[in-house]
Motif scaffolding. Sequence first.
Motif, PDB file in Angstrom:
ATOM      1  N   LYS A 108       0.811  -1.216   0.000  1.00 42.37           N
ATOM      2  CA  LYS A 108       0.000   0.000   0.000  1.00 42.37           C
ATOM      3  C   LYS A 108       0.849   1.272   0.000  1.00 42.37           C
ATOM      4  O   LYS A 108       0.318   2.373   0.171  1.00 42.37           O
ATOM      5  CB  LYS A 108      -0.928   0.004   1.229  1.00 42.37           C
ATOM      6  CG  LYS A 108      -2.087  -0.976   1.087  1.00 42.37           C
ATOM      7  CD  LYS A 108      -2.965  -0.605  -0.104  1.00 42.37           C
ATOM      8  CE  LYS A 108      -4.085  -1.572  -0.331  1.00 42.37           C
ATOM      9  NZ  LYS A 108      -4.880  -1.214  -1.543  1.00 42.37           N
ATOM     10  N   GLY A 109       2.143   1.111  -0.181  1.00 39.45           N
ATOM     11  CA  GLY A 109       3.007   2.278  -0.274  1.00 39.45           C
ATOM     12  C   GLY A 109       3.364   2.926   1.045  1.00 39.45           C
ATOM     13  O   GLY A 109       3.828   4.070   1.083  1.00 39.45           O
ATOM     14  N   VAL A 110       3.182   2.200   2.137  1.00 41.49           N
ATOM     15  CA  VAL A 110       3.510   2.749   3.461  1.00 41.49           C
ATOM     16  C   VAL A 110       5.017   2.960   3.579  1.00 41.49           C
ATOM     17  O   VAL A 110       5.811   2.115   3.153  1.00 41.49           O
ATOM     18  CB  VAL A 110       3.010   1.786   4.558  1.00 41.49           C
ATOM     19  CG1 VAL A 110       3.562   2.176   5.920  1.00 41.49           C
ATOM     20  CG2 VAL A 110       1.480   1.767   4.585  1.00 41.49           C
ATOM     21  N   ASN A 111       5.423   4.082   4.158  1.00 37.36           N
ATOM     22  CA  ASN A 111       6.861   4.355   4.313  1.00 37.36           C
ATOM     23  C   ASN A 111       7.277   4.559   5.766  1.00 37.36           C
ATOM     24  O   ASN A 111       8.370   5.059   6.039  1.00 37.36           O
ATOM     25  CB  ASN A 111       7.269   5.569   3.474  1.00 37.36           C
ATOM     26  CG  ASN A 111       6.550   6.839   3.899  1.00 37.36           C
ATOM     27  OD1 ASN A 111       5.826   6.862   4.894  1.00 37.36           O
ATOM     28  ND2 ASN A 111       6.737   7.901   3.135  1.00 37.36           N
ATOM     29  N   ALA A 112       6.397   4.180   6.699  1.00 39.60           N
ATOM     30  CA  ALA A 112       6.739   4.240   8.120  1.00 39.60           C
ATOM     31  C   ALA A 112       5.985   3.120   8.820  1.00 39.60           C
ATOM     32  O   ALA A 112       4.761   3.007   8.684  1.00 39.60           O
ATOM     33  CB  ALA A 112       6.360   5.592   8.720  1.00 39.60           C
ATOM     34  N   VAL A 113       6.729   2.281   9.557  1.00 40.97           N
ATOM     35  CA  VAL A 113       6.107   1.136  10.214  1.00 40.97           C
ATOM     36  C   VAL A 113       6.576   1.050  11.660  1.00 40.97           C
ATOM     37  O   VAL A 113       7.573   1.665  12.044  1.00 40.97           O
ATOM     38  CB  VAL A 113       6.435  -0.194   9.496  1.00 40.97           C
ATOM     39  CG1 VAL A 113       5.949  -0.171   8.054  1.00 40.97           C
ATOM     40  CG2 VAL A 113       7.923  -0.499   9.568  1.00 40.97           C
ATOM     41  N   ALA A 114       5.833   0.272  12.438  1.00 37.53           N
ATOM     42  CA  ALA A 114       6.193   0.045  13.833  1.00 37.53           C
ATOM     43  C   ALA A 114       6.044  -1.432  14.154  1.00 37.53           C
ATOM     44  O   ALA A 114       5.119  -2.089  13.669  1.00 37.53           O
ATOM     45  CB  ALA A 114       5.311   0.873  14.764  1.00 37.53           C
ATOM     46  N   VAL A 115       6.972  -1.940  14.962  1.00 34.93           N
ATOM     47  CA  VAL A 115       6.854  -3.300  15.497  1.00 34.93           C
ATOM     48  C   VAL A 115       6.558  -3.176  16.987  1.00 34.93           C
ATOM     49  O   VAL A 115       6.845  -2.148  17.609  1.00 34.93           O
ATOM     50  CB  VAL A 115       8.132  -4.132  15.261  1.00 34.93           C
ATOM     51  CG1 VAL A 115       8.348  -4.349  13.781  1.00 34.93           C
ATOM     52  CG2 VAL A 115       9.359  -3.467  15.893  1.00 34.93           C
ATOM     53  N   PHE A 116       5.974  -4.214  17.565  1.00 35.12           N
ATOM     54  CA  PHE A 116       5.437  -4.109  18.916  1.00 35.12           C
ATOM     55  C   PHE A 116       5.923  -5.281  19.753  1.00 35.12           C
ATOM     56  O   PHE A 116       5.431  -6.397  19.614  1.00 35.12           O
ATOM     57  CB  PHE A 116       3.904  -4.111  18.837  1.00 35.12           C
ATOM     58  CG  PHE A 116       3.216  -3.732  20.111  1.00 35.12           C
ATOM     59  CD1 PHE A 116       2.912  -2.401  20.366  1.00 35.12           C
ATOM     60  CD2 PHE A 116       2.864  -4.682  21.045  1.00 35.12           C
ATOM     61  CE1 PHE A 116       2.258  -2.036  21.534  1.00 35.12           C
ATOM     62  CE2 PHE A 116       2.214  -4.324  22.214  1.00 35.12           C
ATOM     63  CZ  PHE A 116       1.911  -2.998  22.461  1.00 35.12           C
TER      64      PHE A 116
END
Length: 315
Positions: A108-116
């Motif tokens: 989806k073109g996301v350029n910022a992610v987070a892991v938890f």
Amino acid sequence: MTTESRQLPMTVPMPGLPDRVTIYEVGPRDGLQNEPTAVPVEVKAEFVRRLLDAGLDTVELTSFVPQRWVPQLGDAEELLDLLGPLGTGRQRPVLVPNERGLDRALDKGVNAVAVFASATETFARKNLNRSVGESLEMFAPVVRRALDGGAWVRAYVSMCFGDPWEGPVPVGQVVDVCSHLMDLGCDQLSIGDTIGVGTPGHVVRLVTALDDAGIGPDQVAVHFHDTYGQALANTLTALQHGVRVVDAATGGLGGCPYARSATGNLATEDLVWALDGMGVETGVDLDALVSTSTWMAEQLGRPAPSRVVRALAGG
């Protein structure tokens, strides 16, 4: 006869605070994930747009978790399609639990992610069905692939101050998990008081211990839940010790589907009111934010927990 006027805080700067604080808005993800009734995706999209219009440049949109894990966030792709481009200079991170979630986000073109991740074994098992060590191994390729793809990566660590099953969490144990995640190359670390039991002295000890381990306050964000009314005090303490990024949820929404004792997040309005009063810049329009919370409360069918929203909205 006099008419009661609306009160606003007098601006009185407080020594030891930064000139500006970045608010990392988690309302659309952490705020809504535990809502028992499905929130229409169109409402979620409008919520995000209103938050951006209020001046919040960093808004965590959703989580690419399997729908069976968190049904409320099963519409992640549809939400991003509805939102479309959100303009330059704005960060719209999403949570990704594993490589499959990362694939969906990148598509989806996301350029910022987070892991938890979790600082405790019990919550790691309940939240990710893995031990702490196994979850760190799972995150390693996620972080590497995200960074290789040019994405910004945040690492959340939950249960940093206390765990409902294990009790108080040793600071060294928290630092160890945080260090492993930052060694993977994460850009930012968010330390979470998931059940809201932290107090200012504990905050100072943990922030100092992280700094001693090579994770400076410029890399750290704080994420406080307000279960015992300590979130704002803990945040102020963190800011006085070099932290510049604060997680908050508009209206004080929030909770965790895997820890019933995790109540609402620090309310963004309560944070902005306090920072405005101390002359700390956030870029956020408090009136627009209160209007957004009032609107969202109507969608959810209950009042916003935020004290500032209740005061300024008249109930």
